[in-house]
Scaffold this motif. Structure first.
Motif, mmCIF file in Angstrom:
data_model
loop_
_atom_site.group_PDB
_atom_site.id
_atom_site.type_symbol
_atom_site.label_atom_id
_atom_site.label_comp_id
_atom_site.label_asym_id
_atom_site.label_seq_id
_atom_site.Cartn_x
_atom_site.Cartn_y
_atom_site.Cartn_z
ATOM 1 N N LEU A 7 -4.898 12.912 13.420
ATOM 2 C CA LEU A 7 -6.235 12.026 13.499
ATOM 3 C C LEU A 7 -6.831 12.052 12.139
ATOM 4 C CD1 LEU A 7 -8.562 10.070 15.034
ATOM 5 C CD2 LEU A 7 -10.045 12.271 14.698
ATOM 6 N N TRP A 8 -7.405 12.704 11.542
ATOM 7 C CA TRP A 8 -6.956 12.471 10.164
ATOM 8 C C TRP A 8 -5.678 12.322 8.995
ATOM 9 C CZ3 TRP A 8 -12.170 12.588 9.633
ATOM 10 C CH2 TRP A 8 -12.752 13.221 10.714
ATOM 11 N N LEU A 9 -5.208 12.364 10.005
ATOM 12 C CA LEU A 9 -3.980 11.552 8.756
ATOM 13 C C LEU A 9 -3.824 9.856 9.172
ATOM 14 C CD1 LEU A 9 -0.628 14.694 9.066
ATOM 15 C CD2 LEU A 9 -2.193 13.942 7.151
ATOM 16 N N ASP A 10 -4.391 9.751 10.649
ATOM 17 C CA ASP A 10 -3.827 8.447 10.951
ATOM 18 C C ASP A 10 -5.380 7.613 9.936
ATOM 19 O OD1 ASP A 10 -2.176 8.666 12.403
ATOM 20 O OD2 ASP A 10 -3.335 8.318 14.477
ATOM 21 N N LEU A 11 -6.224 8.662 9.199
ATOM 22 C CA LEU A 11 -7.092 7.808 8.811
ATOM 23 C C LEU A 11 -6.591 6.809 7.195
ATOM 24 C CD1 LEU A 11 -10.078 6.612 8.171
ATOM 25 C CD2 LEU A 11 -10.536 9.160 8.084
ATOM 26 N N VAL A 12 -5.726 8.496 6.709
ATOM 27 C CA VAL A 12 -5.541 8.451 5.711
ATOM 28 C C VAL A 12 -4.260 7.263 5.058
ATOM 29 C CG1 VAL A 12 -3.571 9.682 3.408
ATOM 30 C CG2 VAL A 12 -5.807 10.362 4.974
ATOM 31 N N HIS A 13 -3.567 7.220 6.355
ATOM 32 C CA HIS A 13 -2.005 6.054 6.607
ATOM 33 C C HIS A 13 -3.084 5.067 6.293
ATOM 34 C CE1 HIS A 13 0.513 3.180 8.556
ATOM 35 N NE2 HIS A 13 0.888 4.257 7.738
ATOM 36 N N ALA A 14 -4.023 4.543 7.273
ATOM 37 C CA ALA A 14 -4.510 3.121 7.573
ATOM 38 C C ALA A 14 -4.957 2.641 5.898
ATOM 39 C CB ALA A 14 -6.044 3.313 7.973
ATOM 40 N N VAL A 15 -6.068 3.356 5.423
ATOM 41 C CA VAL A 15 -6.223 3.098 3.757
ATOM 42 C C VAL A 15 -5.310 3.062 3.068
ATOM 43 C CG1 VAL A 15 -7.974 4.680 1.819
ATOM 44 C CG2 VAL A 15 -8.223 4.447 4.497
ATOM 45 N N THR A 16 -4.290 3.646 3.188
ATOM 46 C CA THR A 16 -3.289 3.701 1.469
ATOM 47 C C THR A 16 -2.231 2.735 1.920
ATOM 48 O OG1 THR A 16 -1.769 5.636 2.818
ATOM 49 C CG2 THR A 16 -3.486 6.314 1.171
ATOM 50 N N VAL A 17 -1.916 2.749 3.471
ATOM 51 C CA VAL A 17 -0.878 1.589 3.419
ATOM 52 C C VAL A 17 -1.232 0.539 3.022
ATOM 53 C CG1 VAL A 17 -1.047 0.377 5.687
ATOM 54 C CG2 VAL A 17 1.021 0.930 5.189
ATOM 55 N N LEU A 18 -2.437 -0.096 2.834
ATOM 56 C CA LEU A 18 -2.799 -1.006 2.090
ATOM 57 C C LEU A 18 -2.265 -1.896 1.829
ATOM 58 C CD1 LEU A 18 -4.378 -4.179 3.965
ATOM 59 C CD2 LEU A 18 -6.189 -3.700 2.842
ATOM 60 N N PRO A 19 -2.067 -1.484 -0.086
ATOM 61 C CA PRO A 19 -1.777 -1.994 -1.288
ATOM 62 C C PRO A 19 -0.304 -1.837 -1.122
ATOM 63 C CG PRO A 19 -2.710 0.417 -1.294
ATOM 64 C CD PRO A 19 -3.433 0.103 0.056
ATOM 65 N N VAL A 20 0.359 -1.156 0.167
ATOM 66 C CA VAL A 20 2.232 -0.627 -0.855
ATOM 67 C C VAL A 20 2.401 -2.411 0.652
ATOM 68 C CG1 VAL A 20 3.699 0.972 0.661
ATOM 69 C CG2 VAL A 20 1.981 1.610 -0.168
ATOM 70 N N VAL A 21 1.985 -2.354 1.564
ATOM 71 C CA VAL A 21 1.836 -3.367 2.133
ATOM 72 C C VAL A 21 1.877 -4.995 1.874
ATOM 73 C CG1 VAL A 21 2.042 -1.833 4.934
ATOM 74 C CG2 VAL A 21 -0.065 -3.920 3.542
ATOM 75 N N LEU A 22 1.078 -4.756 0.849
ATOM 76 C CA LEU A 22 0.927 -5.780 -0.148
ATOM 77 C C LEU A 22 1.606 -6.340 -1.374
ATOM 78 C CD1 LEU A 22 -3.128 -6.271 -1.138
ATOM 79 C CD2 LEU A 22 -1.604 -7.048 0.724
ATOM 80 N N VAL A 23 2.131 -5.472 -1.688
ATOM 81 C CA VAL A 23 3.417 -5.219 -2.787
ATOM 82 C C VAL A 23 4.974 -5.657 -1.868
ATOM 83 C CG1 VAL A 23 5.162 -3.958 -4.127
ATOM 84 C CG2 VAL A 23 2.852 -3.754 -4.248
ATOM 85 N N THR A 24 5.758 -5.089 -0.518
ATOM 86 C CA THR A 24 6.655 -5.462 0.160
ATOM 87 C C THR A 24 6.463 -6.489 0.525
ATOM 88 O OG1 THR A 24 5.251 -4.067 2.255
ATOM 89 C CG2 THR A 24 6.643 -2.615 -0.298
ATOM 90 N N SER A 25 4.925 -6.768 1.259
ATOM 91 C CA SER A 25 5.906 -8.829 1.832
ATOM 92 C C SER A 25 5.794 -9.154 0.919
ATOM 93 C CB SER A 25 4.817 -8.516 2.755
ATOM 94 O OG SER A 25 3.197 -8.345 1.865
ATOM 95 N N VAL A 26 5.134 -9.484 -0.611
ATOM 96 C CA VAL A 26 4.730 -10.092 -1.715
ATOM 97 C C VAL A 26 6.807 -10.454 -1.923
ATOM 98 C CG1 VAL A 26 4.260 -10.814 -3.781
ATOM 99 C CG2 VAL A 26 2.200 -10.602 -2.341
ATOM 100 N N VAL A 27 7.131 -9.607 -2.791
ATOM 101 C CA VAL A 27 8.426 -9.217 -3.059
ATOM 102 C C VAL A 27 9.419 -9.652 -1.766
ATOM 103 C CG1 VAL A 27 10.073 -7.668 -3.640
ATOM 104 C CG2 VAL A 27 8.161 -7.625 -4.073
ATOM 105 N N THR A 28 8.771 -9.343 -0.812
ATOM 106 C CA THR A 28 9.976 -9.537 0.034
ATOM 107 C C THR A 28 9.893 -10.943 0.401
ATOM 108 O OG1 THR A 28 10.197 -7.909 1.784
ATOM 109 C CG2 THR A 28 11.177 -9.781 2.558
#
Length: 426
Positions: A97-118
């Motif tokens: 549960l808490w790892l899901d919470l960490v993922h929801a917070v930390t994945v946003l900057p990662v997906v912004l970079v990967t989506s912009v590059v793609t």
């Protein structure tokens, strides 16, 4: 040979075409995964915020896990998840549960970079490849193509030349093909970064999840050992209180009565005084013997002074049943808690042998190998010993578990009985 050559060439081209088709489908699938990632990340973050807003119990925790379930489903569309699963528990004690919470917070900057590059890779590649379709006929020379970076007051300008339409056409096609040819590598790297983060945080088999689960098991083991230690200590104190009441206390009461009788007849009947004092001496000696026996049950002096091997030899010598001692050598003095637990395992086992087993002989053994001390006592009695509640060995099991060990009892009806303790030696 000549007739088979065309079929060979056609077969090779077909296999290459199928390979290119697979790469193309993979690139499209990965691109869709990357370009839609910001939307799914925002949706997941909203689900987490909404779930926490509902509450950290009940249905709110299930909503928090929906965000991880969404990304886990998306990862399965672009990467293999063989052997990986997600826990279905929605409790506050679940690390997932808490790892899901960490993922929801930390994945946003990662997906912004990967989506912009793609997105930029696709846009620039398609735009430059299709440049010939969008460029008109412009005879003569053109102004040099210049790239600017910065503001009007301070900027860097890079002149590419390309003053003729043919040069620009060749440049655009070359750049566009280069970008499109490297697009599979770019999407693969972006997917590896984004999906790898998801698998590391969302999977039950990830190293982080295993580490958290391991720490939880260590915490639970420490709690169990603490409870066992408290239980064993409480049982030992109750037993000591009962033994004092039934033994030395009764002896001292009788001693006081004898001394009172002697005092009462001191001047009138000297023969009664002498008899009372003789009985008092006997009661005093018996009380001392009882106290010595109780002291051995609390902290046997021979164990502290001479070590475990000599203490076991003393136990074997005092037992009313003939005991054969098979004690291996010890390389060093063990921890006091381990020595004490091993001593009381053998002591309790020999007490049971003398009281309940009807055994004719007994064997006590000890081995110290690979960081584990193993002690055991085997008798040829009637059997029937157990660790169940109500049996004397239950408190012994608590004492062994308090030091992280394990107690095993094998005692079928008719015997033989073997009590074995395995104790970790750090």
């Amino acid at each position: 040979m000549a007739e088979s050559l065309p079929s060979v060439v056609v077969g090779r081209w077909q296999s290459r075409g199928r390979g290119a088709g697979r790469v193309g489908r993979r690139v499209v699938g990965e691109s869709v995964y990357l370009l839609t990632a910001p939307v799914s990340a925002v949706v997941g973050l909203l689900l987490v915020v909404g779930g926490l807003g509902v509450g950290v119990a009940g249905r709110g925790l299930g909503v928090v896990r929906w965000a991880g379930d969404l990304e886990w489903w998306r990862i399965g569309a672009v990467r293999s998840r063989r052997g990986e699963e997600r826990s279905r528990v929605a409790g506050a004690a679940d690390p997932g549960l808490w790892l899901d919470l960490v993922h929801a917070v930390t994945v946003l900057p990662v997906v912004l970079v990967t989506s912009v590059v793609t997105g930029l890779w696709w846009f620039v590649g398609v735009a430059t490849v299709t440049y010939p379709l969008r460029s008109g006929d412009a005879p003569g020379s053109l102004p040099p193509m210049t790239l600017y970076a910065g503001s009007d007051q301070s900027h860097v300008a890079l002149s590419l030349g390309l003053t003729s339409p043919a040069e620009r056409l060749v440049f655009a096609i070359t750049l566009g093909l280069s970008l499109l040819c490297t697009l599979p590598l770019v999407t693969r790297v972006c997917v590896a970064a984004q999906a790898g983060l998801g698998q590391a945080l969302l999977s039950n088999t990830s190293a982080l999840h295993r580490r958290i689960s391991g720490l939880e098991r260590e915490r639970d083991t420490a709690r169990a050992q603490a409870v066992a230690a408290v239980t064993a200590e409480a049982a030992a104190l109750r037993r000591l209180e009962r033994d004092i009441h039934d033994g030395p206390q009764q002896q001292l009461v009788r001693l006081a009565m004898e001394l009172g009788r002697a005092q009462h007849h001191f001047d009138t009947r000297p023969e009664i005084v002498r008899a009372a004092l003789a009985d008092a001496v006997v009661q005093t000696q018996e009380a001392l013997d009882e106290l010595r026996a109780l002291s051995r049950g609390i902290a046997p002096p021979i164990l502290a002074d001479q070590g475990l091997r000599e203490a076991l030899a003393a136990l074997a010598a005092r037992c009313v049943v003939p005991v054969e001692l098979d004690a291996g050598p010890l390389n060093r003095r063990l921890d006091a808690a381990v020595e004490t637990a091993a001593y009381f395992v053998v002591s309790e086992a020999l007490t049971n042998v003398a009281k309940h087993s009807d055994a004719r002989r007994c064997t006590v053994g000890m081995r110290h190998t690979d960081g584990t001390l193993r002690v055991w006592a085997t008798d040829d009695g009637v059997g029937g010993a157990a660790l169940a509640k109500g049996h004397g060995l239950r408190g012994l099991d608590d004492r062994v578990r308090a030091v992280g060990g394990r107690l095993r009892v094998t005692s079928p009806d008719g015997g033989p009985t073997t009590v074995t303790a395995e104790l970790p030696c750090r």
